[in-house]
Design a protein around this motif. Sequence first.
Motif, PDB file in Angstrom:
ATOM      1  N   ILE A  46       0.721  -1.235   0.040  1.00 42.69           N
ATOM      2  CA  ILE A  46       0.152  -0.049  -0.114  1.00 42.69           C
ATOM      3  C   ILE A  46       0.875   1.247  -0.020  1.00 42.69           C
ATOM      4  CG2 ILE A  46      -1.761   1.433   1.299  1.00 42.69           C
ATOM      5  CD1 ILE A  46      -2.772  -1.410   2.711  1.00 42.69           C
ATOM      6  N   ALA A  47       0.701   2.033  -1.115  1.00 42.61           N
ATOM      7  CA  ALA A  47       1.629   3.111  -1.204  1.00 42.61           C
ATOM      8  C   ALA A  47       0.780   4.541  -0.268  1.00 42.61           C
ATOM      9  CB  ALA A  47       1.829   3.708  -2.549  1.00 42.61           C
ATOM     10  N   TYR A  48       1.772   5.238   0.186  1.00 43.83           N
ATOM     11  CA  TYR A  48       1.007   6.545   0.708  1.00 43.83           C
ATOM     12  C   TYR A  48       2.194   7.778   0.604  1.00 43.83           C
ATOM     13  CZ  TYR A  48       3.602   5.835   5.397  1.00 43.83           C
ATOM     14  OH  TYR A  48       4.583   5.705   6.153  1.00 43.83           O
ATOM     15  N   HIS A  49       1.513   9.027   0.555  1.00 43.26           N
ATOM     16  CA  HIS A  49       2.255  10.108   0.581  1.00 43.26           C
ATOM     17  C   HIS A  49       1.648  11.002   1.680  1.00 43.26           C
ATOM     18  CE1 HIS A  49       3.791   8.866  -3.232  1.00 43.26           C
ATOM     19  NE2 HIS A  49       2.417   8.483  -3.562  1.00 43.26           N
ATOM     20  N   LEU A  50       2.323  11.616   2.297  1.00 49.04           N
ATOM     21  CA  LEU A  50       1.963  12.806   3.567  1.00 49.04           C
ATOM     22  C   LEU A  50       2.266  14.107   3.086  1.00 49.04           C
ATOM     23  CD1 LEU A  50       1.055  13.711   6.173  1.00 49.04           C
ATOM     24  CD2 LEU A  50       3.251  12.658   7.276  1.00 49.04           C
ATOM     25  N   ILE A  51       1.546  14.776   2.810  1.00 47.33           N
ATOM     26  CA  ILE A  51       1.819  16.180   2.302  1.00 47.33           C
ATOM     27  C   ILE A  51       2.081  17.300   3.448  1.00 47.33           C
ATOM     28  CG2 ILE A  51       0.922  18.328   0.926  1.00 47.33           C
ATOM     29  CD1 ILE A  51       1.049  15.561  -0.791  1.00 47.33           C
ATOM     30  N   THR A  52       3.032  17.795   3.552  1.00 46.97           N
ATOM     31  CA  THR A  52       3.720  18.550   4.575  1.00 46.97           C
ATOM     32  C   THR A  52       3.488  20.007   4.267  1.00 46.97           C
ATOM     33  OG1 THR A  52       6.054  18.344   4.162  1.00 46.97           O
ATOM     34  CG2 THR A  52       4.998  16.626   5.601  1.00 46.97           C
ATOM     35  N   GLU A  53       3.763  20.297   2.861  1.00 55.16           N
ATOM     36  CA  GLU A  53       3.809  21.605   2.487  1.00 55.16           C
ATOM     37  C   GLU A  53       3.088  21.678   0.993  1.00 55.16           C
ATOM     38  OE1 GLU A  53       7.089  25.400   1.606  1.00 55.16           O
ATOM     39  OE2 GLU A  53       7.378  23.711   3.024  1.00 55.16           O
ATOM     40  N   GLY A  54       2.265  22.882   0.962  1.00 52.16           N
ATOM     41  CA  GLY A  54       1.800  23.112  -0.538  1.00 52.16           C
ATOM     42  C   GLY A  54       0.874  22.157  -0.885  1.00 52.16           C
ATOM     43  N   LYS A  73      -3.812  18.935   0.146  1.00 45.78           N
ATOM     44  CA  LYS A  73      -3.372  19.870   1.170  1.00 45.78           C
ATOM     45  C   LYS A  73      -2.395  19.668   2.197  1.00 45.78           C
ATOM     46  CE  LYS A  73      -7.768  20.358   3.567  1.00 45.78           C
ATOM     47  NZ  LYS A  73      -8.108  19.235   2.889  1.00 45.78           N
ATOM     48  N   PRO A  74      -1.621  20.414   2.952  1.00 48.18           N
ATOM     49  CA  PRO A  74      -0.942  19.974   3.735  1.00 48.18           C
ATOM     50  C   PRO A  74      -1.637  19.327   4.987  1.00 48.18           C
ATOM     51  CG  PRO A  74      -0.367  22.338   3.198  1.00 48.18           C
ATOM     52  CD  PRO A  74      -1.621  21.936   2.371  1.00 48.18           C
ATOM     53  N   GLY A  75      -0.984  18.338   5.480  1.00 49.31           N
ATOM     54  CA  GLY A  75      -1.680  17.374   6.529  1.00 49.31           C
ATOM     55  C   GLY A  75      -2.670  16.315   5.860  1.00 49.31           C
ATOM     56  N   ASP A  76      -2.677  16.209   4.397  1.00 48.84           N
ATOM     57  CA  ASP A  76      -3.375  14.996   3.777  1.00 48.84           C
ATOM     58  C   ASP A  76      -2.429  13.807   3.863  1.00 48.84           C
ATOM     59  OD1 ASP A  76      -5.735  16.531   3.667  1.00 48.84           O
ATOM     60  OD2 ASP A  76      -5.764  16.937   1.460  1.00 48.84           O
ATOM     61  N   VAL A  77      -3.043  12.824   3.893  1.00 46.69           N
ATOM     62  CA  VAL A  77      -2.312  11.509   3.505  1.00 46.69           C
ATOM     63  C   VAL A  77      -2.948  10.776   2.539  1.00 46.69           C
ATOM     64  CG1 VAL A  77      -1.339   9.258   4.512  1.00 46.69           C
ATOM     65  CG2 VAL A  77      -1.641  11.321   6.213  1.00 46.69           C
ATOM     66  N   ILE A  78      -2.217  10.458   1.396  1.00 48.55           N
ATOM     67  CA  ILE A  78      -2.750   9.867   0.317  1.00 48.55           C
ATOM     68  C   ILE A  78      -2.474   8.333   0.288  1.00 48.55           C
ATOM     69  CG2 ILE A  78      -3.056   9.699  -2.269  1.00 48.55           C
ATOM     70  CD1 ILE A  78      -1.531  12.680  -1.895  1.00 48.55           C
ATOM     71  N   ARG A 122       6.153  25.942  -3.714  1.00 51.99           N
ATOM     72  CA  ARG A 122       6.847  24.557  -3.403  1.00 51.99           C
ATOM     73  C   ARG A 122       5.682  23.628  -2.553  1.00 51.99           C
ATOM     74  NH1 ARG A 122      11.649  25.916   0.562  1.00 51.99           N
ATOM     75  NH2 ARG A 122       9.977  26.430   1.976  1.00 51.99           N
ATOM     76  N   THR A 123       6.188  22.428  -2.864  1.00 53.25           N
ATOM     77  CA  THR A 123       5.196  21.471  -2.463  1.00 53.25           C
ATOM     78  C   THR A 123       6.395  20.448  -1.839  1.00 53.25           C
ATOM     79  OG1 THR A 123       3.371  21.469  -4.010  1.00 53.25           O
ATOM     80  CG2 THR A 123       3.849  19.291  -2.518  1.00 53.25           C
ATOM     81  N   VAL A 148      -8.095   9.321   0.992  1.00 49.41           N
ATOM     82  CA  VAL A 148      -7.383  10.402   1.631  1.00 49.41           C
ATOM     83  C   VAL A 148      -7.845  10.615   2.925  1.00 49.41           C
ATOM     84  CG1 VAL A 148      -6.683  12.752   1.189  1.00 49.41           C
ATOM     85  CG2 VAL A 148      -6.898  11.303  -0.710  1.00 49.41           C
ATOM     86  N   ILE A 149      -7.000  10.912   3.818  1.00 52.68           N
ATOM     87  CA  ILE A 149      -7.588  11.291   5.178  1.00 52.68           C
ATOM     88  C   ILE A 149      -6.623  12.845   5.583  1.00 52.68           C
ATOM     89  CG2 ILE A 149      -8.128   9.153   6.027  1.00 52.68           C
ATOM     90  CD1 ILE A 149      -5.417   8.977   7.663  1.00 52.68           C
ATOM     91  N   SER A 150      -7.060  13.331   6.243  1.00 47.40           N
ATOM     92  CA  SER A 150      -6.430  14.466   6.822  1.00 47.40           C
ATOM     93  C   SER A 150      -6.031  14.376   8.271  1.00 47.40           C
ATOM     94  CB  SER A 150      -7.229  15.869   6.394  1.00 47.40           C
ATOM     95  OG  SER A 150      -6.601  17.085   7.123  1.00 47.40           O
ATOM     96  N   ILE A 151      -4.689  14.278   8.589  1.00 46.14           N
ATOM     97  CA  ILE A 151      -4.397  14.268  10.007  1.00 46.14           C
ATOM     98  C   ILE A 151      -4.772  15.494  10.742  1.00 46.14           C
ATOM     99  CG2 ILE A 151      -2.466  12.565   9.253  1.00 46.14           C
ATOM    100  CD1 ILE A 151      -0.380  15.005   9.792  1.00 46.14           C
ATOM    101  N   GLU A 152      -4.949  16.757  10.065  1.00 42.84           N
ATOM    102  CA  GLU A 152      -5.463  17.918  10.910  1.00 42.84           C
ATOM    103  C   GLU A 152      -6.508  17.688  11.618  1.00 42.84           C
ATOM    104  OE1 GLU A 152      -3.793  20.890  10.491  1.00 42.84           O
ATOM    105  OE2 GLU A 152      -2.218  19.977   9.083  1.00 42.84           O
ATOM    106  N   SER A 153      -7.417  16.805  11.221  1.00 41.65           N
ATOM    107  CA  SER A 153      -8.699  16.546  11.862  1.00 41.65           C
ATOM    108  C   SER A 153      -8.646  15.440  12.907  1.00 41.65           C
ATOM    109  CB  SER A 153      -9.976  16.576  11.206  1.00 41.65           C
ATOM    110  OG  SER A 153      -9.687  15.404  10.168  1.00 41.65           O
ATOM    111  N   LEU A 154      -7.470  14.773  13.128  1.00 37.68           N
ATOM    112  CA  LEU A 154      -7.327  13.493  14.079  1.00 37.68           C
ATOM    113  C   LEU A 154      -6.868  13.963  15.192  1.00 37.68           C
ATOM    114  CD1 LEU A 154      -5.793  11.107  11.275  1.00 37.68           C
ATOM    115  CD2 LEU A 154      -8.325  11.400  11.739  1.00 37.68           C
TER     116      LEU A 154
END
Length: 327
Positions: A46-54, A73-78, A122-123, A148-154
Motif C-alpha cells: 500500500i503506497a502513501y504520501h503525506l503532504i507537509t507543505e503546498g 493539501k498540507p496534512g493530507d495522507v494519500i 513549493r510542495t 485520502v485522510i487529513s491528519i489535521e482533524s485527527l
Amino acid sequence: MTDIVRSLDLEGAVFLSAELTAPWAINSRVTEQDCKPFMPIPRRIIAYHLITEGEAVVSLDTSQGYKEHYRAKPGDVIFLPSNPVHVLASGTGQRPVSSDDLHLPASGNGLMRLTHGGGGDRTRMLCGFIGSNGVPNPLLDTLPELLVISIESLETRSWIEASVAMAARELASERCSSDMVASGLCRILLIEALRTHIETNPTPVGWLSGMAHPRIARALARIHADVADPPRVDDLAKLVGMSRSSFVERFTEVMGVGPRKYVVAQRISVAKSLLRDSELPTAAIAFRVGYNAPEAFSRAFKKETGCSPGGWRGVRKGKFCASSAAA
C-alpha cells in the motif's frame, strides 16, 4: 479494528522526502526495490504520501491528459491500497516524468530525496509504503483505489507528526528501533484511514458494513485471528453478546452470507494464497487451513472455485482450470 489490522501482519517505512516546485508532474509507484532496504518483498504493498507543505494534484489517470482526482493539501495522507501507477503534479497539463529517475541518495535525515520542478510554488511530501504479509484479508480488497485522510482533524495528529519525525531521526542514526517506529506509524495511519472511510461513506453489505457494526466486527476479528480453527457459531454469538439465532441473522444480513459459509470462503482464500505462493503439498495446505482430511479440503475447494487444488495451482493465477472450462 485494531485486531483486524493486526491480523494483516503489517510492516512499513517512510523512505523518501520530496521537494517539488511548480510546474511539476511525476509518475509514481512503490517498487520492490523501494521495499528491499527495509524488509523482504511483501505480499501486498500500500503506497502513501503525506503532504507537509503546498498542494499536489493526485490522478489515477497516467495519460498525458491526466485528470485531477484529488487536490491534496498540507496534512493530507494519500493512500493507494492497490499501489497503482499514479500521477502527482502541481496541476494538470504537465507531462509527467518517472519519479524513479529523480531519486537522490539519502541526506542527513536518512531518507532518499527527490527534488524537481520549475522553481514556482513549493510542495513538500514524505512518501512511504505499508507492506502486508498476513493471510489474504477481504478488508484491503474493499478499499477504493484512492483514499485520502487529513491528519489535521485527527486526535492522533500530534502522535503521527512526532512519529514521522522520529522515524526519520532513527533512520539517520541507523538504530534498530527505526523499523518499529515506522511500522507503528503505518498501522495507526491505516487504522485512521479505515475509520474515516467507514464513517464517511455508505456501507453496503460486505466487509466495510461488518466493520461498521461493533458486534459483527468483533466476530470478524476473532475469525480472522485463526481461520483454521475459528470458534463455533455458538461461541461467536456468546463472544459478541447475542443469541445464536440473532447473531446468525445479523451476520448474514450484514455480510451477505452466514458465518459458516464465511469461514469456508476465508479458508479457501488462504488456501489459494498458499497454493500460489508456496511449494507446500496440497495435504499440508489442507491441514494449514483447518481440514483434517485432504479429501474434505479438495471437495470444499472445488465447490467454491469449480476447480481442484492441483488444477488451480497448475495455472498459478487461477484464471481457468480444466473442470471450470468444461463447465
